[in-house]
Structure formats: structure tokens, C-alpha cells
Design a protein around this motif. Structure first.
Motif, PDB file in Angstrom:
ATOM      1  N   ARG A   1       0.696  -1.588   0.307  1.00  0.00           N
ATOM      2  CA  ARG A   1       0.074   0.101   0.178  1.00  0.00           C
ATOM      3  C   ARG A   1       0.836   1.584  -0.237  1.00  0.00           C
ATOM      4  N   PHE A   2       2.028   1.291   0.330  1.00  0.00           N
ATOM      5  CA  PHE A   2       3.033   2.342  -0.028  1.00  0.00           C
ATOM      6  C   PHE A   2       4.081   2.207  -1.107  1.00  0.00           C
ATOM      7  N   TYR A   3       5.043   3.119  -1.241  1.00  0.00           N
ATOM      8  CA  TYR A   3       5.714   3.220  -2.674  1.00  0.00           C
ATOM      9  C   TYR A   3       6.638   4.177  -2.323  1.00  0.00           C
ATOM     10  N   ILE A   4       7.861   4.119  -2.153  1.00  0.00           N
ATOM     11  CA  ILE A   4       8.967   5.077  -1.800  1.00  0.00           C
ATOM     12  C   ILE A   4       9.659   4.960  -3.354  1.00  0.00           C
ATOM     13  N   SER A   5       9.496   6.267  -3.848  1.00  0.00           N
ATOM     14  CA  SER A   5      10.362   7.033  -4.885  1.00  0.00           C
ATOM     15  C   SER A   5      12.065   8.237  -4.269  1.00  0.00           C
ATOM     16  N   LEU A   6      12.776   6.953  -4.503  1.00  0.00           N
ATOM     17  CA  LEU A   6      14.333   7.926  -3.346  1.00  0.00           C
ATOM     18  C   LEU A   6      15.548   8.226  -4.481  1.00  0.00           C
ATOM     19  N   SER A   7      15.224   9.330  -4.119  1.00  0.00           N
ATOM     20  CA  SER A   7      15.817  10.434  -4.830  1.00  0.00           C
ATOM     21  C   SER A   7      17.240  11.222  -4.649  1.00  0.00           C
TER      22      SER A   7
ATOM     23  N   ASP B   1      19.673   6.288   4.321  1.00  0.00           N
ATOM     24  CA  ASP B   1      20.261   6.149   5.412  1.00  0.00           C
ATOM     25  C   ASP B   1      20.076   4.330   4.723  1.00  0.00           C
ATOM     26  N   PRO B   2      20.410   3.332   5.000  1.00  0.00           N
ATOM     27  CA  PRO B   2      20.749   1.990   4.815  1.00  0.00           C
ATOM     28  C   PRO B   2      19.143   1.559   4.352  1.00  0.00           C
ATOM     29  N   LYS B   3      18.300   1.976   5.271  1.00  0.00           N
ATOM     30  CA  LYS B   3      17.446   1.069   5.091  1.00  0.00           C
ATOM     31  C   LYS B   3      16.814   1.273   3.638  1.00  0.00           C
ATOM     32  N   PHE B   4      16.883   2.103   2.892  1.00  0.00           N
ATOM     33  CA  PHE B   4      16.381   3.007   1.396  1.00  0.00           C
ATOM     34  C   PHE B   4      16.564   1.308   0.936  1.00  0.00           C
ATOM     35  N   SER B   5      17.656   0.459   1.030  1.00  0.00           N
ATOM     36  CA  SER B   5      18.476  -0.376  -0.142  1.00  0.00           C
ATOM     37  C   SER B   5      17.341  -1.706  -0.172  1.00  0.00           C
ATOM     38  N   ARG B   6      16.602  -1.211   0.719  1.00  0.00           N
ATOM     39  CA  ARG B   6      15.927  -2.334   0.948  1.00  0.00           C
ATOM     40  C   ARG B   6      14.312  -2.388   0.822  1.00  0.00           C
ATOM     41  N   PHE B   7      13.621  -0.697   0.661  1.00  0.00           N
ATOM     42  CA  PHE B   7      12.352  -0.379   1.186  1.00  0.00           C
ATOM     43  C   PHE B   7      12.259   0.190  -0.400  1.00  0.00           C
ATOM     44  N   ALA B   8      13.278   0.979  -1.137  1.00  0.00           N
ATOM     45  CA  ALA B   8      13.150   2.032  -1.677  1.00  0.00           C
ATOM     46  C   ALA B   8      12.510   1.114  -3.178  1.00  0.00           C
ATOM     47  N   ASP B   9      11.426   1.802  -3.686  1.00  0.00           N
ATOM     48  CA  ASP B   9      11.136   0.839  -5.491  1.00  0.00           C
ATOM     49  C   ASP B   9      11.196   1.311  -6.657  1.00  0.00           C
ATOM     50  N   GLU B  10      11.871   2.858  -6.585  1.00  0.00           N
ATOM     51  CA  GLU B  10      12.538   3.041  -7.379  1.00  0.00           C
ATOM     52  C   GLU B  10      13.635   4.086  -6.790  1.00  0.00           C
ATOM     53  N   LEU B  11      14.814   3.983  -7.328  1.00  0.00           N
ATOM     54  CA  LEU B  11      16.148   4.595  -7.598  1.00  0.00           C
ATOM     55  C   LEU B  11      15.979   5.583  -8.437  1.00  0.00           C
ATOM     56  N   LYS B  12      15.688   6.700  -8.563  1.00  0.00           N
ATOM     57  CA  LYS B  12      15.320   8.073  -9.458  1.00  0.00           C
ATOM     58  C   LYS B  12      16.820   9.262  -9.228  1.00  0.00           C
ATOM     59  N   MET B  13      17.564   9.008 -10.076  1.00  0.00           N
ATOM     60  CA  MET B  13      18.618   9.500 -10.003  1.00  0.00           C
ATOM     61  C   MET B  13      19.133  10.962 -10.889  1.00  0.00           C
ATOM     62  N   VAL B  14      19.259  12.071 -10.432  1.00  0.00           N
ATOM     63  CA  VAL B  14      18.319  13.264 -11.276  1.00  0.00           C
ATOM     64  C   VAL B  14      20.863  13.600 -11.946  1.00  0.00           C
ATOM     65  N   VAL B  15      20.000  13.487 -13.284  1.00  0.00           N
ATOM     66  CA  VAL B  15      21.092  13.278 -13.911  1.00  0.00           C
ATOM     67  C   VAL B  15      22.065  14.688 -14.409  1.00  0.00           C
TER      68      VAL B  15
ATOM     69  N   LYS C   1      16.910  -3.499 -11.531  1.00  0.00           N
ATOM     70  CA  LYS C   1      16.531  -2.878 -12.520  1.00  0.00           C
ATOM     71  C   LYS C   1      15.359  -1.402 -12.447  1.00  0.00           C
ATOM     72  N   LYS C   2      15.538  -1.116 -10.929  1.00  0.00           N
ATOM     73  CA  LYS C   2      14.488   0.092 -10.762  1.00  0.00           C
ATOM     74  C   LYS C   2      15.391   1.473 -10.525  1.00  0.00           C
TER      75      LYS C   2
END
Length: 211
Positions: free
Chosen positions: A116-122, A132-146, A167-168
Motif C-alpha cells: 500500500r505504499f511506494y517509496i521513490s528514492l532520489s 540511510d541504509p534502510k532505503f536499499s531494502r524499501f525503495a521501489d525506485e532509485l531516481k537519480m537526477v542526471v 532494475k529499479k
């Protein structure tokens, strides 16, 4: 409960894997870091005068009537009430997406229903892309600004590698600028040669002039 919120409005998700989804955006006021290219600088300062009762926020969300809630900022995880707020939204039947720079974590999210929740990590350059290392487990996408600062070495750091391998990884050209599009294409080529995958997704809402 009161929430430091500066904006609530219906729109379309313009970034990441959920691009194009009809959402209600809830913008928290206040961020723990500063990025020079931030496109919502008005939301960076913490302001005690922007405290909205939970009941008013829920009434507004109900009147808009969209199931997908996007919580952004500012930095949502900088607000101690975030976890409880998300729990209430889930209980009310909403699907909740949170956009975060990843520097802060709240243990509440380890107990909420994962579907029920989705984490967009940027992660952000201004803090050397630290998370925080927890995001390596809980992030649903890794959005890197180029931009000129993002390198292959950053993308393949040990804290990001689990997300890259799943492939996130999303590469988002800063400002949709042509030079950053070309940088993103170069990064994708380099990743492919090393056996990794990424997607280039620009900021659609800026291309079609949505807020």
C-alpha cells in the motif's frame, strides 16, 4: 495531529515508474538539505505557521477523490508525523507514494502493509548521495537526477547496487536539458556494457506544462 503542508492539489505524476498516474499531491513544507537546482525552493524552509489539522487534510483529499496520494516536499521523512499520517491514509483506502532524498528513515514503515505504499528514492549530490541504509531494502525506485556530478561510480555504490540489480534505476535529466539527456544516454550505455540496466525518464509534467 497537525501537518506542515504547503500544497494539496490534483495532478498527474510526472516522474518515475508511475509516470502518468492521476494523483493528489501533498507537499510537506521543510527540507533537511538544500539543492541548488531544486524546483520547489519555496518548500525548503521549515515553517511553524503552516500547520494544518489532519481532519482538514483528509477532507481535502476526499473531496478531490483520487486513490493515489503522492507525498513530496520539502522532505517528507523530516517530519515525525509522516509514518502515522501514511498509516491513516492506508487505513482510509489510499495508495501512498513518498518521494524522498533518502537521508532520513522512520521505523514505522517497517510495519506498514508493503503493497500500500511506494517509496521513490532520489539521493542528492548536495550530501554526496548519502542515504540511510534502510532505503536499499524499501525503495521501489532509485531516481537519480542526471547532471555533471553524477558518475557511474556513484550509481554502482554498494548501497545502490541492490536497487540497480533489481532494475529499479531511473535516470532523470536535470531540467530536461539536452546536455543532461546526452549524459544520461552515456551512463546507460556504460551500465549496459557492465551488465546493468537503467531507464531514462524525463520530467513529463514540465514537458506538458503541469504543476
Amino acid at each position: 495531529m497537525k501537518l506542515s503542508v504547503c500544497e494539496i492539489y490534483p495532478t498527474i505524476q510526472g516522474e518515475g515508474f508511475l509516470i502518468g498516474s492521476p494523483i493528489t499531491l501533498v507537499r510537506f513544507q521543510g527540507c533537511n538539505i538544500y539543492c541548488s537546482w531544486c524546483d520547489t525552493k519555496y518548500a525548503i524552509p521549515f515553517r511553524e505557521d503552516l500547520q494544518i489539522p489532519l481532519e482538514e487534510v483528509l477532507k481535502k483529499l476526499s473531496s478531490i477523490g483520487r486513490e493515489h496520494i503522492l507525498i513530496t516536499g520539502g522532505e517528507p521523512f523530516a517530519h515525525p508525523v509522516l509514518g502515522d499520517f501514511v498509516e491513516i491514509l492506508i487505513r482510509e483506502g489510499y495508495f501512498v507514494q513518498i518521494e524522498t532524498n533518502g537521508t532520513l528513515w522512520q521505523s514505522k514503515f517497517e510495519t506498514l502493509p508493503r503493497e500500500r505504499f511506494y517509496i521513490s528514492l532520489s539521493p542528492k549530490y548536495s550530501v554526496d548521495y548519502k542515504i540511510d541504509p534502510k532505503f536499499s531494502r524499501f525503495a521501489d525506485e532509485l531516481k537519480m537526477v542526471v547532471d555533471k556530478n553524477l558518475t557511474p561510480e556513484v550509481l554502482l555504490r554498494k548501497e545502490f547496487l541492490p536497487l540497480v540489480e533489481q532494475k529499479k534505476l531511473i535516470l532523470q535529466p536535470e531540467g530536461n536539458r539536452e546536455e543532461n539527456v546526452q549524459r544520461a544516454l552515456g551512463l546507460i550505455d556504460g551500465l549496459l556494457k557492465r551488465g546493468y540496466y537503467a531507464r531514462l525518464i524525463p520530467q513529463m509534467h514540465k514537458l506538458i506544462n503541469l504543476p
